[in-house]
Design a protein around this motif. Sequence first.
Motif, PDB file in Angstrom:
ATOM      1  N   PHE A 116       0.914  -1.125  -0.058  1.00  0.00           N
ATOM      2  CA  PHE A 116       0.019   0.036   0.094  1.00  0.00           C
ATOM      3  C   PHE A 116       0.993   1.248   0.013  1.00  0.00           C
ATOM      4  O   PHE A 116       0.598   2.263  -0.656  1.00  0.00           O
ATOM      5  N   ALA A 117       2.017   1.204   0.740  1.00  0.00           N
ATOM      6  CA  ALA A 117       3.168   2.261   0.719  1.00  0.00           C
ATOM      7  C   ALA A 117       3.475   2.603  -0.630  1.00  0.00           C
ATOM      8  O   ALA A 117       3.718   3.804  -1.024  1.00  0.00           O
ATOM      9  N   LYS A 118       3.655   1.694  -1.225  1.00  0.00           N
ATOM     10  CA  LYS A 118       4.335   1.583  -2.816  1.00  0.00           C
ATOM     11  C   LYS A 118       3.400   1.852  -3.764  1.00  0.00           C
ATOM     12  O   LYS A 118       3.943   2.606  -4.794  1.00  0.00           O
ATOM     13  N   GLY A 119       2.099   1.789  -3.340  1.00  0.00           N
ATOM     14  CA  GLY A 119       0.998   2.175  -4.305  1.00  0.00           C
ATOM     15  C   GLY A 119       0.724   1.214  -5.282  1.00  0.00           C
ATOM     16  O   GLY A 119       0.161   1.511  -6.573  1.00  0.00           O
ATOM     17  N   GLU A 120       1.001  -0.058  -4.875  1.00  0.00           N
ATOM     18  CA  GLU A 120       0.739  -1.290  -5.813  1.00  0.00           C
ATOM     19  C   GLU A 120      -0.590  -1.772  -5.738  1.00  0.00           C
ATOM     20  O   GLU A 120      -0.966  -2.587  -6.645  1.00  0.00           O
ATOM     21  N   LEU A 121      -1.325  -1.549  -4.564  1.00  0.00           N
ATOM     22  CA  LEU A 121      -2.673  -1.930  -4.288  1.00  0.00           C
ATOM     23  C   LEU A 121      -3.689  -1.121  -5.308  1.00  0.00           C
ATOM     24  O   LEU A 121      -3.617  -0.008  -5.063  1.00  0.00           O
ATOM     25  N   LYS A 122      -4.618  -1.620  -5.925  1.00  0.00           N
ATOM     26  CA  LYS A 122      -5.680  -1.003  -6.565  1.00  0.00           C
ATOM     27  C   LYS A 122      -6.783  -0.547  -5.774  1.00  0.00           C
ATOM     28  O   LYS A 122      -7.231  -1.322  -4.801  1.00  0.00           O
ATOM     29  N   PRO A 123      -7.403   0.640  -6.053  1.00  0.00           N
ATOM     30  CA  PRO A 123      -8.474   0.808  -5.072  1.00  0.00           C
ATOM     31  C   PRO A 123      -9.748   0.050  -5.711  1.00  0.00           C
ATOM     32  O   PRO A 123      -9.715  -0.587  -6.848  1.00  0.00           O
ATOM     33  N   GLY A 124     -10.877   0.139  -4.730  1.00  0.00           N
ATOM     34  CA  GLY A 124     -12.033  -0.571  -5.126  1.00  0.00           C
ATOM     35  C   GLY A 124     -12.341  -1.479  -3.962  1.00  0.00           C
ATOM     36  O   GLY A 124     -13.635  -1.463  -3.422  1.00  0.00           O
ATOM     37  N   LEU A 125     -11.293  -2.589  -3.287  1.00  0.00           N
ATOM     38  CA  LEU A 125     -11.576  -3.277  -2.248  1.00  0.00           C
ATOM     39  C   LEU A 125     -11.210  -2.525  -1.061  1.00  0.00           C
ATOM     40  O   LEU A 125     -11.393  -3.183   0.026  1.00  0.00           O
ATOM     41  N   ASN A 126     -10.323  -1.891  -1.108  1.00  0.00           N
ATOM     42  CA  ASN A 126      -9.643  -1.117   0.069  1.00  0.00           C
ATOM     43  C   ASN A 126     -10.096   0.441   0.285  1.00  0.00           C
ATOM     44  O   ASN A 126     -10.382   1.260  -0.734  1.00  0.00           O
TER      45      ASN A 126
END
Length: 304
Positions: free
Chosen positions: A28-38
Motif C-alpha cells: 500500500f505504501a508503494k502504491g501497488e494496491l488497486k482501489p476498489g476493495l480497500n
Amino acid sequence: MERSGSESDSFSDSEGSSLSDSELQEAFAKGELKPGLNVVLEERPKRSNDVDGLKQCLSDFKQQLAWVERLDVTLDPIPNAVESVSHGDSNKDAVDPENDFQREMSFYRQAQAAVLEALPRLRKLHVPTRRPDDYFAEMAKSDQQMQKIRQKLKSKQEAMEKSEKAKQLRAMRKYGKKVQTEILQRRQKEKKKMLNAVKKYQKGLSDKLDFLDEEQTSSQGSKKGGANQRIKKGPNAKRRYKNQKFGFGGKKKGSKWNTKDSFNDVSSFRSKVAHNKGPGKGGKKALNKRPGKRARQKMKSRAG
C-alpha cells in the motif's frame, strides 16, 4: 508449451500465496494496491476548545433584561434531610444517577426550593401567582373529540351494566334450576317410598297403611298452611285500592229502613219545622198551597 506452463505456475503461485499484514502495508505504501476493495480512512479532525470564542458569542447574544422577564432561579443542590441525618454530612450531595427514585426526588427537591425562592420575589414585585376563578383556557382536544370520548365511556358503562344484569340472571336461573331439581328429587324419593310400601302391602309383608295417613295429613297441612297464609296476607292491592276509593261496602238493600232504635231516637226532631211555624216554611205542601181569597185581593189591589 513452455509459455503455458509458466503462466499456470504463476497463477498457482498467486492463488496459493498468502500475504501477511506487513507485506500488505508495504504494497500500500508503494502504491501497488488497486482501489476498489480497500477504503482509505481519513484522520478525524481535532476539536479545539476555544473558551474565549465561546465567551464572546455568549456576550454577543446575551440580553440584560429584568428578572421578571427572565424568571431564572439558580440554587445549589438541595440535600435530602432524612438521608443527611441517617448517613451523615459526608454523603449529603451524593446522588446516585442509576437510582431512578433518588434522582427524581432530587429534581423534585430542587424545583420545590426554586419555587419557594421565587414566590416572595414575585409578591414583592406585585406579580399575581394564583389563577383567577374566571380563568378560561382552551382545551387541547376539541368538543367533538370530547363528545366521542363521552359517548364511548357511556357505551362502556352500559355494556358493563348489561353484563352485570346478565350475570345476575344467570345466577338466578342456576339457583331456580337447583331448587327445582331438589324438589323433583324429593318428590321422586317420596313416590318411590310410597310405591315400595304399596308393594309390601300387596305382597302381604306389611299390614299397615301409614303412608296413606301421612299423605293425607301432609295434604291437609298444606291446605291449612295455604289458608293461614291467605288470612295473614290479607286483601290484594286491587282490593285495597277499591276499598280506599269506594269504601268497604256493606249492606245496601234496606239500609234506610226504620228500626226500633231509630224509631225511639227523637233527637233530630224539630217541632217548628214539622208544623211550618219557623221562619223557613218549606215542604211540598207549603209550596203547592194556593193563597187565600183575602191574600189574592190584597195582591190585586197592590198590582192595580
